[in-house]
Design an enzyme around this catalytic site. Structure first.
Site, PDB file in Angstrom:
ATOM      1  CD  GLU A   1      -2.823  -0.852   2.608  1.00  0.00           C
ATOM      2  OE1 GLU A   1      -2.861   0.251   3.190  1.00  0.00           O
ATOM      3  OE2 GLU A   1      -3.413  -1.856   3.040  1.00  0.00           O
TER       4      GLU A   1
ATOM      5  CD  GLU B   1     -12.222   2.042  -0.033  1.00  0.00           C
ATOM      6  OE1 GLU B   1     -12.832   0.991   0.193  1.00  0.00           O
ATOM      7  OE2 GLU B   1     -11.076   2.264   0.403  1.00  0.00           O
TER       8      GLU B   1
ATOM      9  CE  LYS C   1     -11.050   2.629   3.556  1.00  0.00           C
ATOM     10  NZ  LYS C   1     -10.315   1.676   4.384  1.00  0.00           N
TER      11      LYS C   1
ATOM     12  CD  GLU D   1      -8.085   7.662   6.601  1.00  0.00           C
ATOM     13  OE1 GLU D   1      -8.272   6.550   6.065  1.00  0.00           O
ATOM     14  OE2 GLU D   1      -6.982   8.019   7.039  1.00  0.00           O
TER      15      GLU D   1
END
Length: 498
Positions: free
Chosen positions: A264, A318, A321, A327
């Protein structure tokens, strides 16, 4: 959008080369209020030529959709399943039977990630982590899949203490009872150490100690690079320093032949008010530089030429999140499959199928001195030979009638005519290169994708034209902020910009 800008993240001409060459993959998170169907996800992956993905689980729908695509897949055991698998060999065997054997080889599964950042997110499961890895490995051996599918567990980079200088780095000693058996396992099975690296957070938490350019992979002069005081090796970015710190931390425990893979990394494109550097431009800069760095086999100062394959976090923004706005904004695409930004992949090598650098623009820098902008605008529309007739009242680019908008049009026209070199977008420090198309309404900028999806051709006076009645030499009158070019100003700005 009427168009889809192709992002290309893959490295290889053939599958055999893919096994050997460093590659870029993408994580696929699912915390979206409207998650695309697996077939839509796979269609996006194929369109973007993304050949390596990591799933955070072993979702059957995704594994079925990925079948017969050749896309190489990392599957994961979520942390909440870790305790059960780590305490029961039969549970691990059932998991492998259901999630691996049932799909392989149609689905090209290459690795199992056992948990994620277990030491920092689920420390009570850490004592059974290595058992879980061994149980999964045993099940793969029983199915004759252990050579094709490797087992590891992604670690947070925060487990490495004293990470700079890299030569002094070591793993948090309180976890050595788990780390040493884990490294033994990775070494004995020929697996990689999986590491999550987030220079964005390192930069944010450094309170100004880490320069932004150092976090973003931007080129630095040798005097601005970080120097390991023990080895005198120079580091030009956080990513390389963390990878080398990992190598040194493993060597500290007498493990020197375990490869590192970054599972990641990325940069958010949007953030809260207290996250001013979570921007589209910075996200683009980081990921574009990262891709070039990996694909070009740059390697790290400790291991030059040995690049670290890396997975970008992540495919989609997303929206579900929790936490800060950042985030929710690490994705390369929105839920509709439209790119959040267009990666700049110049000099990334022949392994990339498409170069998207033709879609960059030169705009007036936010917060620039209006007087400096006006002077630069005068120069662009005068000695710079830009045809500024589109900025006249009644023309498509007259509105909004302000120096920022008009300067942006003039700067971008000049930038494209000069071949989009960085020097052509400076204007004494009041201009910036961006990937955001500044076109608006019927005002279509050079290099823009017009409403019909085709590139807009720019017409401009010849570079060799010196005729005073050439359109680019007309005195510019910008409606409410008319200006007159006098001889002194022409001479002054010609000296500065030419």
């Amino acid at each position: 959008m009427a168009w889809l800008l192709v992002l290309v993240l893959l490295q290889a001409v053939s599958q055999a080369a893919a096994d050997e060459d460093p590659y870029i993959g993408v994580n696929i998170g699912t915390d979206l209020s409207v998650m695309p169907h697996p077939t839509q996800v796979v269609a996006l992956l194929k369109a973007q030529q993304i050949r390596h993905v990591r799933l955070y689980d072993a979702d059957r729908g995704m594994l079925v959709a990925l079948a017969n695509t050749g896309i190489r897949v990392m599957v994961s055991i979520p942390n909440e399943q870790l305790l059960g698998i780590g305490q029961s060999n039969s549970t691990a065997a059932n998991w492998v039977s259901r999630n691996i054997v049932a799909h392989y080889p149609a689905t090209n599964i290459t690795a199992v990630c056992v948990g994620s950042e277990v030491f920092t997110t689920l420390p009570n499961a850490a004592p059974v982590l290595v058992n879980a890895m061994k149980y999964i490995q045993s099940a793969l051996v029983a199915s004759n899949l252990d050579n094709q599918i490797k087992v590891s567990s992604p670690l947070a980079s925060s487990i490495i203490l004293d990470s700079f200088p890299p030569s002094q780095a070591f793993f948090n000693r309180s976890w050595n009872p788990v780390m040493v058996p884990m490294l033994n396992f990775l070494q004995s099975t020929g697996s990689s150490l999986m590491l999550n690296i987030y220079p964005y957070y390192d930069y944010m938490e450094s309170n100004g100690v880490i320069p932004l350019d150092y976090a973003l992979f931007k080129p630095l002069s040798p005097t601005k690079e970080a120097v390991d005081s023990n080895t005198l090796v120079h580091y030009s970015n956080v990513f390389d320093a963390m990878v080398d710190a990992t190598y040194f931390a493993m060597a500290f425990l007498n493990f020197t032949n375990i490869p590192v893979i970054v599972t990641e990394t990325g940069w958010p494109s949007k953030g809260d008010s207290n996250e001013p550097d979570a921007t589209i431009e910075n996200a683009n800069t980081y990921n574009s530089n990262l891709i070039r760095h990996v694909i070009n086999k740059t390697g790290t100062p400790k291991r030059p030429g040995i690049a670290v394959s890396t997975y970008i976090y992540e495919l989609y923004n997303e929206d579900l999140k929790p936490g800060l706005i950042s985030e929710k904004n690490w994705g390369l695409f929105d839920a509709n499959g439209d790119p959040i930004y267009v990666l700049r992949l110049t000099d990334s090598g022949s392994l990339l199928a498409n170069d998207t650098t033709n879609r960059t623009y030169c705009t007036a820098k936010e917060g620039a001195d209006p007087k400096m902008l006006q002077a630069a605008l005068d120069w662009a529309c005068g000695p710079g030979k830009v045809d500024c007739s589109q900025l006249l009242q009644g023309k498509p680019c007259y509105e909004p009638d302000n120096v920022i908008a008009h300067s942006t049009y003039a700067f971008d026209t000049y930038y494209h005519r000069m071949g989009k070199t960085p020097d052509a977008c400076d204007f004494n420090g009041v201009a910036d290169i961006t990937t955001t198309d500044p076109s608006h309404g019927s005002c279509i900028f050079p290099g823009s994708l017009g409403r019909n999806g085709t590139m807009v051709n720019m017409t401009a006076p010849s570079m060799n034209s010196i005729s005073s009645d050439s359109p680019g030499w007309n005195i510019y009158s910008g409606g409410g902020f008319a200006s007159v070019l006098v001889v002194i100003k022409v001479v002054l700005w010609s000296v500065i910009f030419l």
